[in-house]
Design a protein around this motif. Structure first.
Motif, short mmCIF file in Angstrom:
data_model
loop_
_atom_site.label_atom_id
_atom_site.label_comp_id
_atom_site.label_asym_id
_atom_site.label_seq_id
_atom_site.Cartn_x
_atom_site.Cartn_y
_atom_site.Cartn_z
N GLY A 147 -7.84 9.44 -2.63
CA GLY A 147 -7.90 8.82 -3.61
C GLY A 147 -8.77 9.28 -5.05
N LYS A 150 -7.69 12.64 -6.41
CA LYS A 150 -6.64 12.01 -7.44
C LYS A 150 -7.39 11.84 -8.78
CE LYS A 150 -3.20 11.23 -3.88
NZ LYS A 150 -2.61 10.10 -3.11
N ASP A 271 -5.62 -3.51 -2.05
CA ASP A 271 -4.94 -2.72 -1.48
C ASP A 271 -5.71 -1.90 -0.32
OD1 ASP A 271 -2.38 -3.33 -2.50
OD2 ASP A 271 -2.59 -1.81 -3.89
N GLU A 272 -7.01 -1.49 -0.65
CA GLU A 272 -7.85 -0.94 0.29
C GLU A 272 -9.30 -1.37 0.25
OE1 GLU A 272 -7.16 3.41 0.59
OE2 GLU A 272 -5.85 3.44 -1.50
N GLU A 275 -11.96 -0.13 -3.84
CA GLU A 275 -10.88 0.32 -5.05
C GLU A 275 -11.89 0.25 -6.12
OE1 GLU A 275 -6.47 -1.49 -3.82
OE2 GLU A 275 -7.75 -2.38 -5.45
N ARG A 290 -7.35 6.12 -0.35
CA ARG A 290 -6.27 7.26 -0.29
C ARG A 290 -5.06 7.20 -1.56
NH1 ARG A 290 -6.05 9.89 4.15
NH2 ARG A 290 -3.95 10.68 3.44
N ASP A 291 -4.88 6.31 -2.04
CA ASP A 291 -3.81 6.10 -3.08
C ASP A 291 -4.62 6.12 -4.55
OD1 ASP A 291 -1.74 6.23 -1.38
OD2 ASP A 291 -1.99 4.04 -1.00
N CYS A 292 -3.70 6.28 -5.41
CA CYS A 292 -4.50 6.29 -7.04
C CYS A 292 -3.00 5.88 -7.91
CB CYS A 292 -4.99 7.50 -7.29
SG CYS A 292 -5.47 7.53 -9.05
N ARG A 293 -3.26 4.94 -8.66
CA ARG A 293 -2.10 4.41 -9.54
C ARG A 293 -2.76 4.51 -10.90
NH1 ARG A 293 -1.97 -0.91 -8.48
NH2 ARG A 293 -3.60 -1.08 -6.99
N THR A 321 2.58 5.70 -9.43
CA THR A 321 1.71 6.25 -8.19
C THR A 321 1.71 7.59 -8.48
OG1 THR A 321 2.36 4.67 -6.63
CG2 THR A 321 1.72 6.87 -5.86
N ASP A 324 0.73 13.21 -4.39
CA ASP A 324 -0.58 13.85 -3.50
C ASP A 324 -0.71 15.28 -4.27
OD1 ASP A 324 -0.97 11.78 -1.92
OD2 ASP A 324 0.02 12.64 -0.26
#
Length: 383
Positions: A147, A150, A271-272, A275, A290-293, A321, A324
């Motif tokens: 995350g 990114k 979500d995590e 953040e 892990r994620d990025c928006r 989103t 990766d």
């Protein structure tokens, strides 16, 4: 292909972090893939020497993973000329003395954070290592999370325009230990044992802010011990004397303001577990482990405040989103690979003991800010 063995004294691997992230998911993972390819026809083969106080636990761990070398005698391990690197994942209160011994023995140093219990001690370790001419590094694992990688890609690509603010939310509910067992060790909640969320998390926030957004110039913090009574691993009650929540505001180089809440007394509604929301003139992003928006200014909706009507806009659905675009490995392993290449090939390395001292400094000033009820400057450190 030539194989070169590098022996690593690993102290503190019976602890959760030392075992899972550093031994299993980093060093043993490197061995499972056949070693670290240095790109010059050489494969680096890490050979861990497990060090600790409980020989039976070390032996059981070694047998489980097919390892040969364990010891409860740190001095003897450090006197062994075939051991090149000393790694420390002990509790913070035990780290300084062991790292000092390793430096004096001429070993390269890699250790968890915080590097010491005080800024003076952390700076002294950095000075000693530099004077001894050994290579040294501090674990700053969150920089290598998918995350945040990114997020770094967005920053480097100019996505945000001028970055205005960073808002971080970290934490989860750690059970008190009476009716459900706690998922963190009890020493974390005793200040006399080096516990507290500030000394644990502010070093993380220092390097995340420093590396991604700019040096921290001021800190203003409020700490709390929201749950003053907990139960230890044996089910016995004890007084929680350390802070279990901290609310910090940080002014950064370049004018951005960061606000980060850290808590072991919060139930997760995100979500995590961590953040970061970054808002800039051209766009915003929310990055987790892990994620990025993202939401660009060209796609930003125009909400209108009207408390008399129900919300009709699906705000979360209006974000895109970030793909990766790469394969991400374990963050601890990634940094281990870079440190090993630094030791063997002298490749560039920036996460040294001075960087670790900055984390200790921010934690120290955060606690002082809360105690004195005022904002404090964060002086730039040097050796």
């Amino acid at each position: 292909m030539t194989r070169r063995t590098v022996r690593i004294a690993m102290n503190g691997v019976t602890g959760r972090m030392g075992y899972r992230q550093h031994l299993v998911r980093s060093i043993l993972s490197l061995r499972e893939q056949g070693g670290l390819d240095l790109g010059d026809g050489t494969t680096l083969w890490p050979e861990p020497v497990l060090v600790g106080r409980r020989e039976h636990a070390l032996r059981a761990m070694a047998d489980r993973h097919g390892l040969e070398h364990v010891s409860t005698d740190l001095d003897a391990v450090l006197a062994d000329p075939t051991v090149e690197i000393y790694f420390d994942a002990q509790v913070t209160s035990a780290r300084e003395e062991s790292v000092r011994k390793a430096i004096a023995a001429g070993k390269h140093i890699y250790c968890e954070k915080p590097t010491a219990t005080s800024l003076d001690s952390a700076l002294e370790l950095a000075r000693l290592a530099t004077a001894a001419g050994v290579k040294h590094g501090v674990v700053q694992d969150k920089l290598f999370l998918p995350g945040l990688l990114k997020l770094k890609r967005l920053i480097d690509g100019g996505f945000f325009g001028q970055i205005l603010s960073v808002r971080g939310e970290f934490g989860y509910w750690v059970f008190e230990g009476d009716w459900q067992s706690a998922q963190r060790p009890s020493w974390n909640y005793r200040s006399q044992d080096g516990g507290g969320i500030v000394v644990d998390m502010f070093p993380h926030w220092e390097y995340v802010l420093h590396e991604l957004f700019g040096r921290v110039r001021t800190v203003q913090a409020l700490t709390a011990t929201h749950i003053p009574r907990r139960w230890d691993e044996d089910g016995k009650p004890y007084d929680a004397t350390a802070d279990d929540a901290a609310y910090g505001i940080f002014q950064l180089d370049g004018g951005a303001v960061a606000q980060i809440n850290s808590s072991w007394t919060v139930r997760v509604n995100r979500d995590e577990l961590v953040e970061f929301q970054v808002d800039g003139t051209h766009g915003s992003a929310v990055a987790g482990l892990r994620d990025c928006r993202v939401q660009h200014r060209s796609a930003t909706p125009k909400p209108v405040w009207n408390p008399d009507l129900p919300v009709t806009e699906p705000f979360r659905d209006q974000w895109q989103t970030v793909p990766d675009n790469a394969e991400f490995t374990n963050g601890f392993k990634s940094q281990w690979e870079l440190f090993l290449r630094h030791v063997v090939l002298d490749e560039p390395w920036q996460w040294d003991l001075l960087a670790g001292a900055r984390g200790v400094q921010l934690a120290e000033l955060g606690l002082k800010s809360s105690a004195e009820g005022r904002r404090l400057d964060v002086p730039e450190l040097s050796l």
